[in-house]
Design a protein around this motif. Structure first.
Motif, PDB file in Angstrom:
ATOM      1  N   THR A 246       0.844  -1.201   0.000  1.00  0.00           N
ATOM      2  CA  THR A 246       0.000   0.000   0.000  1.00  0.00           C
ATOM      3  C   THR A 246       0.882   1.255   0.000  1.00  0.00           C
ATOM      4  O   THR A 246       1.761   1.411   0.842  1.00  0.00           O
ATOM      5  CB  THR A 246      -0.937   0.008   1.222  1.00  0.00           C
ATOM      6  OG1 THR A 246      -1.789  -1.137   1.162  1.00  0.00           O
ATOM      7  CG2 THR A 246      -1.790   1.270   1.243  1.00  0.00           C
ATOM      8  N   GLY A 247       0.654   2.086  -0.985  1.00  0.00           N
ATOM      9  CA  GLY A 247       1.452   3.308  -1.120  1.00  0.00           C
ATOM     10  C   GLY A 247       2.522   3.214  -2.182  1.00  0.00           C
ATOM     11  O   GLY A 247       3.028   4.247  -2.659  1.00  0.00           O
ATOM     12  N   SER A 252      -3.532   2.654  -3.711  1.00  0.00           N
ATOM     13  CA  SER A 252      -4.302   2.477  -2.479  1.00  0.00           C
ATOM     14  C   SER A 252      -4.329   0.996  -2.102  1.00  0.00           C
ATOM     15  O   SER A 252      -3.970   0.129  -2.916  1.00  0.00           O
ATOM     16  CB  SER A 252      -5.731   2.970  -2.692  1.00  0.00           C
ATOM     17  OG  SER A 252      -6.407   2.133  -3.634  1.00  0.00           O
ATOM     18  N   LYS A 253      -4.805   0.712  -0.903  1.00  0.00           N
ATOM     19  CA  LYS A 253      -4.887  -0.686  -0.478  1.00  0.00           C
ATOM     20  C   LYS A 253      -5.849  -1.463  -1.376  1.00  0.00           C
ATOM     21  O   LYS A 253      -5.613  -2.633  -1.705  1.00  0.00           O
ATOM     22  CB  LYS A 253      -5.334  -0.767   0.982  1.00  0.00           C
ATOM     23  CG  LYS A 253      -5.274  -2.183   1.551  1.00  0.00           C
ATOM     24  CD  LYS A 253      -5.450  -2.183   3.062  1.00  0.00           C
ATOM     25  CE  LYS A 253      -5.279  -3.606   3.611  1.00  0.00           C
ATOM     26  NZ  LYS A 253      -5.362  -3.636   5.089  1.00  0.00           N
ATOM     27  N   GLU A 254      -6.928  -0.807  -1.795  1.00  0.00           N
ATOM     28  CA  GLU A 254      -7.893  -1.456  -2.685  1.00  0.00           C
ATOM     29  C   GLU A 254      -7.243  -1.802  -4.021  1.00  0.00           C
ATOM     30  O   GLU A 254      -7.440  -2.898  -4.560  1.00  0.00           O
ATOM     31  CB  GLU A 254      -9.099  -0.545  -2.907  1.00  0.00           C
ATOM     32  CG  GLU A 254     -10.155  -1.159  -3.821  1.00  0.00           C
ATOM     33  CD  GLU A 254     -11.322  -0.214  -4.075  1.00  0.00           C
ATOM     34  OE1 GLU A 254     -12.218  -0.598  -4.848  1.00  0.00           O
ATOM     35  OE2 GLU A 254     -11.332   0.903  -3.521  1.00  0.00           O
ATOM     36  N   GLN A 255      -6.468  -0.879  -4.551  1.00  0.00           N
ATOM     37  CA  GLN A 255      -5.787  -1.123  -5.829  1.00  0.00           C
ATOM     38  C   GLN A 255      -4.742  -2.229  -5.700  1.00  0.00           C
ATOM     39  O   GLN A 255      -4.585  -3.052  -6.608  1.00  0.00           O
ATOM     40  CB  GLN A 255      -5.138   0.168  -6.327  1.00  0.00           C
ATOM     41  CG  GLN A 255      -6.144   1.211  -6.797  1.00  0.00           C
ATOM     42  CD  GLN A 255      -5.489   2.550  -7.104  1.00  0.00           C
ATOM     43  OE1 GLN A 255      -4.626   3.009  -6.343  1.00  0.00           O
ATOM     44  NE2 GLN A 255      -5.884   3.176  -8.207  1.00  0.00           N
TER      45      GLN A 255
END
Length: 294
Positions: A246-247, A252-255
């Motif tokens: 994430t990052g 994003s965490k979803e991506q």
């Protein structure tokens, strides 16, 4: 003169008033069998250019000079230069450079030595007994600079060698394992007990040979993103890949979850379970996701 003999080392130290530097990680090898093994497994030939990192008093250098076309010994300690000039005076194929290897352009040295023994250079071999505290920076500089060498045969702390050799799923496996194995095939040469050094270090050593790949083991869309994913994955080893990534590249965490799902990797897996092929798939999927956002 048997440069590897403890008595010879003492004589040289006394003659020149030389004191071993702990800050430079100076430990001199005294086992002829190990020395011979390093030279043998380096595959040094008469038309080869050999670059030695940290020659010390010339123990490896003199043996390499018997086999190789030209030896360039890069030594950072100016106090060792007059010693090397004496111990290696019988070899007209040795050049001594008083430089910091981390500030030295090895490709420039290679380009300046295109002819060896009347013919073109056959191979470029890098050898050395690396100071423990800068082993990883030296190896990664050589690889990341795209040094035009064929192999790197080096002695290092056993723990570091174990990390370089480790495969996915092993405790020692980490970012260094992936990085070195991306650039090289890794070959174990010898285990070296701490008792065969003067002075004796606190840990055992290992010699490995890194054969630099002419073709990488995986196809990457963006090498920089690959290493960002590897670094992030191993940044906090206890984190899952979903949290670790994430990052990265602004995802994003979803991506990140979408990326992992697209390549069939469970978001709860950890970096130490992922092999280099899976990291490559991951990096390429991250690249595609980033491209979609543009």
């Amino acid at each position: 003169m048997k440069l590897y003999a403890p008595s010879t080392i003492r004589q040289i130290k006394d003659k020149y008033g030389f004191r071993l530097s702990k800050s430079l990680g100076q430990n001199f090898l005294t086992d002829k069998n190990i020395i011979d093994k390093i030279i043998e497994e380096s595959f040094i030939g008469e038309h080869d250019l050999v670059i030695e990192i940290g020659p010390g008093i010339g123990v490896l250098t003199s043996e390499a000079a018997e086999q190789g076309g030209k030896i360039i010994a890069v030594e950072i300690d100016k106090n060792l230069i007059p010693i090397l000039q004496e111990t290696l005076e019988g070899y007209d194929n040795v050049e001594i450079l008083n430089r910091d290897i981390l500030k030295t352009d090895l490709n420039e040295i290679i380009e300046q030595n295109p002819i060896i023994n009347g013919g073109p250079v056959n191979s470029v071999r890098i050898i050395g007994n690396l100071p423990y505290y800068i082993t990883t920076p030296i190896i990664m500089k050589i690889l990341e600079d795209g040094t035009k060498a064929d192999s790197i045969t080096i002695m290092m702390q056993k723990e570091v060698a174990d990390r370089i050799k480790a495969q996915a799923g092993k405790k020692a496996y980490g970012a260094l394992s992936v990085a070195v194995q991306y650039y090289c095939t890794v070959n174990h040469v010898a285990n070296v007990p701490k008792e065969v050094f003067v002075p004796q270090p606190k840990v055992d050593s290992t010699v490995i040979r890194l054969d630099i790949r002419t073709e990488k083991p995986v196809a990457l869309k963006d090498e920089k993103i690959f290493f960002q994913c590897v670094k992030a994955g191993f940044g906090q080893r206890r984190k899952t890949m979903s949290n670790s990534l994430t990052g990265v590249c602004g995802l994003s965490k979803e991506q990140v979850g979408q990326v992992l799902e697209s390549i069939g990797v469970d978001s709860q897996r950890r970096a130490e379970t992922m092999n280099i092929e899976e990291f490559a798939m991951l990096a390429n999927a991250v690249y595609d996701m980033v491209r979609l956002q543009l």
